[in-house]
Design an enzyme around this catalytic site. Structure first.
Site, PDB file in Angstrom:
ATOM      1  N   HIS A  85      -6.935  -1.331   4.233  1.00 36.22           N
ATOM      2  CA  HIS A  85      -7.382  -0.850   5.553  1.00 36.22           C
ATOM      3  C   HIS A  85      -8.804  -1.323   5.843  1.00 36.22           C
ATOM      4  O   HIS A  85      -9.741  -0.530   5.952  1.00 36.22           O
ATOM      5  CB  HIS A  85      -7.253   0.667   5.693  1.00 36.22           C
ATOM      6  N   HIS A 115       1.754   4.865  -1.573  1.00 30.22           N
ATOM      7  CA  HIS A 115       1.527   6.074  -2.361  1.00 30.22           C
ATOM      8  C   HIS A 115       2.920   6.580  -2.749  1.00 30.22           C
ATOM      9  O   HIS A 115       3.670   7.049  -1.885  1.00 30.22           O
ATOM     10  CB  HIS A 115       0.808   7.142  -1.537  1.00 30.22           C
ATOM     11  N   ASP A 137       0.369   2.476   3.797  1.00 31.92           N
ATOM     12  CA  ASP A 137      -0.381   3.673   3.366  1.00 31.92           C
ATOM     13  C   ASP A 137       0.538   4.895   3.432  1.00 31.92           C
ATOM     14  O   ASP A 137       0.187   5.948   3.965  1.00 31.92           O
ATOM     15  CB  ASP A 137      -1.626   3.886   4.218  1.00 31.92           C
ATOM     16  N   LYS A 162      -5.935  -0.553  -8.911  1.00 30.46           N
ATOM     17  CA  LYS A 162      -6.404  -0.039  -7.621  1.00 30.46           C
ATOM     18  C   LYS A 162      -7.695   0.747  -7.841  1.00 30.46           C
ATOM     19  O   LYS A 162      -7.736   1.692  -8.630  1.00 30.46           O
ATOM     20  CB  LYS A 162      -5.345   0.868  -6.998  1.00 30.46           C
ATOM     21  N   HIS A 185     -10.308   3.204  -5.977  1.00 28.26           N
ATOM     22  CA  HIS A 185     -10.323   4.109  -4.828  1.00 28.26           C
ATOM     23  C   HIS A 185     -11.594   4.941  -4.837  1.00 28.26           C
ATOM     24  O   HIS A 185     -12.025   5.428  -5.883  1.00 28.26           O
ATOM     25  CB  HIS A 185      -9.100   5.022  -4.859  1.00 28.26           C
ATOM     26  N   HIS A 215     -10.192   0.376  -2.138  1.00 22.82           N
ATOM     27  CA  HIS A 215     -10.549   1.264  -1.024  1.00 22.82           C
ATOM     28  C   HIS A 215     -12.007   1.608  -1.275  1.00 22.82           C
ATOM     29  O   HIS A 215     -12.321   2.356  -2.201  1.00 22.82           O
ATOM     30  CB  HIS A 215      -9.624   2.490  -1.063  1.00 22.82           C
ATOM     31  N   HIS A 249       0.857  -1.197   0.000  1.00 16.60           N
ATOM     32  CA  HIS A 249       0.000   0.000   0.000  1.00 16.60           C
ATOM     33  C   HIS A 249       0.887   1.240   0.000  1.00 16.60           C
ATOM     34  O   HIS A 249       0.973   1.972   0.987  1.00 16.60           O
ATOM     35  CB  HIS A 249      -0.923  -0.006   1.218  1.00 16.60           C
ATOM     36  N   HIS A 259      -7.219  13.778   2.496  1.00 15.97           N
ATOM     37  CA  HIS A 259      -8.376  13.757   1.592  1.00 15.97           C
ATOM     38  C   HIS A 259      -8.959  15.147   1.353  1.00 15.97           C
ATOM     39  O   HIS A 259     -10.126  15.281   0.986  1.00 15.97           O
ATOM     40  CB  HIS A 259      -9.426  12.774   2.113  1.00 15.97           C
TER      41      HIS A 259
END
Length: 572
Positions: free
Chosen positions: A279, A143, A367, A224, A226, A253, A141, A327
């Site tokens: 998660h 980024h 993450d 992925k 999201h 996610h 995971h 976010h």
């Protein structure tokens, strides 16, 4: 005539053997050696007056033309591995892969030398007698926000990074996607300089198939999905159709706000197909408040991210601030605050601790820089294991912590490898796999490795002043070694790509020097295949109180005020 020495003398010279217990860092976890593959009296030890000398434990005649001669051997080392168990052995390496776990040496003078573990003049030796060897960690995971992450990862014992991104763009800050063929090529070229194995996710958020296929053909090892791009049932179905067609994994996610459906709608869209849930507790995102229920399905490969691991007195407060940043939320907007509050639930975070200890949650990840810390996957795993021993007691009746230790190490080694179709190459110290090996002093286990070996070559290590007369004077800190320098970087790390990309020879097309290895078997795995973490109980969540029950029993635990492997290891 045999020489008899005391057990204390033996351990001081050759390290612990069967029945000896070793404490892991300052945790309350004790590993007991289950098997010793070495022949007493024929142990290999390098140094002045020791046995690895010409005509003794080193062959005087074997050349490297002999395929049984090792390039590198780690002697007398304690191995902690999800597949091999907790054993004592020599580790033999040739051509960057592990070729033997057993007894190394000179068959002309020694008994019981493993056939393909000859020590010759071509062999480098590292004494492992008071060290622990583990497989390099795998973080699924990532980024890819900044390239410096790779250094922090390898310094923590993580040698493989899987995720997505393009640098510090807002899309990457929030989602682990490398979108499109152009960015895929650029990121492969950039990752040539990184000392770790790398695999990239394409953006899986598309309701038609061709935009997904082209990313996989350009090298994505998976897709992925999201919620920030819209985790709708149509998107989920499209991504999984392409995954089944092209044998890649899908990570997801899910939809925190339940905009396009609830957990049941997502599971209906998944329709029994294998998927890797990120998660899975929900603080990092996902159907509120019951995404944690996804862990009970046999086709779901459930992962945690490390910021909620383990549950402590500071976990909740820290998460609210992190969420606002990652976010793009605004504390002045009531809807944004409500969104954040819906994701951070003490009840489900407490349950997550126990679900890991039960083997219901199977994978640990970071993450990185998007609510998680790339250098703390290993630390947080063992902190969780220790907390659970203190709160739940021993697992089993062995009189040691071996089963719990094997359960937890599997979460960041073999299980992420199985999930992404790369377990043939990494994830354990089994013969035939790439020699990505982390060596630890027991007192620093899980916190600060001594040496990190990539593909059989030392790439990172704790090192003292380069101008000193010996390697150990202060200041001692992690430094890149020759395996992470110059052209060697391309020979000590690999790219994991799709079969379609391997067939298209993106290595030549993109001008890459690192080896590319195709993932395979991503669609025929299930939770039953995840080592020591394959439990699928019935999970329910109270929609108002957020209480989690497993097979009808409430599961919860208290947050702790302090954890092991913490401040005392980071005073300077």
């Amino acid at each position: 005539m045999a020489l008899t020495i005391s057990r204390a003398q033996y351990v001081a010279t050759y390290g612990p053997t069967v029945g000896d217990k070793v404490r892991l860092g300052d945790t309350n976890l004790w590993a007991t050696i289950e098997q010793d593959l070495l022949t007493k009296g024929d142990e290999c030890k390098f140094g002045g007056g020791k046995s690895v000398r010409d005509g003794m434990a080193q062959s005087g005649t074997a050349t490297r033309d002999n395929p049984n001669v090792l390039d590198f051997v780690i002697t007398n080392v304690m191995i902690i591995d999800a597949k091999l168990g907790i054993i004592k052995a020599d580790i033999g390496i040739r051509d960057g892969r592990i070729v033997g776990i057993g007894q190394a040496g000179n068959p002309d003078t020694m008994d019981n030398v493993t056939p393909n573990m000859i020590i010759g003049a071509s062999t480098e030796v590292h004494n492992g007698a008071h060290l622990i060897a583990t497989a390099g960690g795998i973080d699924t995971h990532i980024h890819f926000i900044c390239p410096q992450q790779a250094q922090h990862a390898i310094e923590s014992g993580v040698t493989t990074l899987i995720g997505g991104g393009t640098g510090p763009a807002d899309g990457t800050h929030a989602t682990t996607c490398t979108p499109g063929a152009w960015y895929m090529e650029r990121m492969f070229q950039a990752a040539e300089a990184l000392p770790v194995n790398v695999g990239f996710f394409g953006k899986g958020n598309c309701s038609t198939l061709d935009p997904l296929r082209e990313q996989i053909e350009a090298g994505a090892l998976g897709l992925k999905i999201h919620e920030d791009w819209g985790a709708t049932p149509a998107v989920i179905d499209s991504a999984l159709k392409v995954a089944d067609e092209m044998d890649i994994q899908v990570a997801i996610h899910t939809d925190t706000l339940n905009e396009s459906g609830f957990l049941e709608d997502t599971m209906k869209a998944i329709d029994g197909r294998v998927i890797h849930t990120f998660h899975t507790e929900g603080a990092g995102g996902g159907h509120a408040p019951d995404i944690i229920k996804a862990a009970m399905y046999s086709n779901v490969l459930p992962a945690s991210t490390n910021p909620t691991r383990p549950f402590t007195k500071n976990t909740i407060d820290e998460h609210l601030d992190m969420l606002m940043v990652c976010h793009h939320l605004d504390k002045r907007v009531p809807e944004d605050v409500a969104f954040a509050d819906s994701r951070i639930r003490p009840e489900t975070i407490a349950a997550e601790d126990i679900l890991h200890d039960m083997g219901v949650f199977s994978i640990m990840s970071s993450d990185s820089q998007a609510m998680g810390r790339i250098g703390e996957v290993v630390i947080r795993t063992w902190q969780t294991a220790d907390k659970m021993k203190m709160q739940r007691g021993e697992l089993g009746n062995e009189g040691n912590d071996n089963f719990r230790i094997k359960r937890y190490i599997a979460k960041y080694t073999i299980n992420p490898a199985i999930a992404h179709g790369i377990a043939e190459h990494i994830g354990s110290l089994e013969v035939g796999k790439i020699a990505d090996i982390v060596l630890w002093k027991p007192m620093f286990f899980g916190v600060k490795p001594e040496v990190v070996i990539k593909k059989g070559f030392i790439s990172y290590a704790k090192m003292g002043d380069p101008n000193a007369s010996i390697p150990t004077p202060q200041p001692v800190f992690y430094r890149p070694m020759y395996g992470a320098q110059g052209l060697a970087t391309a020979q000590t790390a690999v790219f994991f790509v799709s079969q379609a990309a391997e067939k298209a020879d993106i290595r030549a097309k993109f001008g890459l020097h690192k080896e590319t290895i195709a993932v395979k078997g991503c669609r025929n795995v299930g939770k039953k295949d995840l080592v020591h973490n394959d439990v699928t109980p019935n999970i329910t969540v109270d929609a108002e109180r957020y209480e989690v029950r497993v097979d009808g029993e409430l599961i919860t635990c208290e947050p702790v005020d302090s954890v092991p492997l913490g401040q005392r290891y980071f005073l300077f």
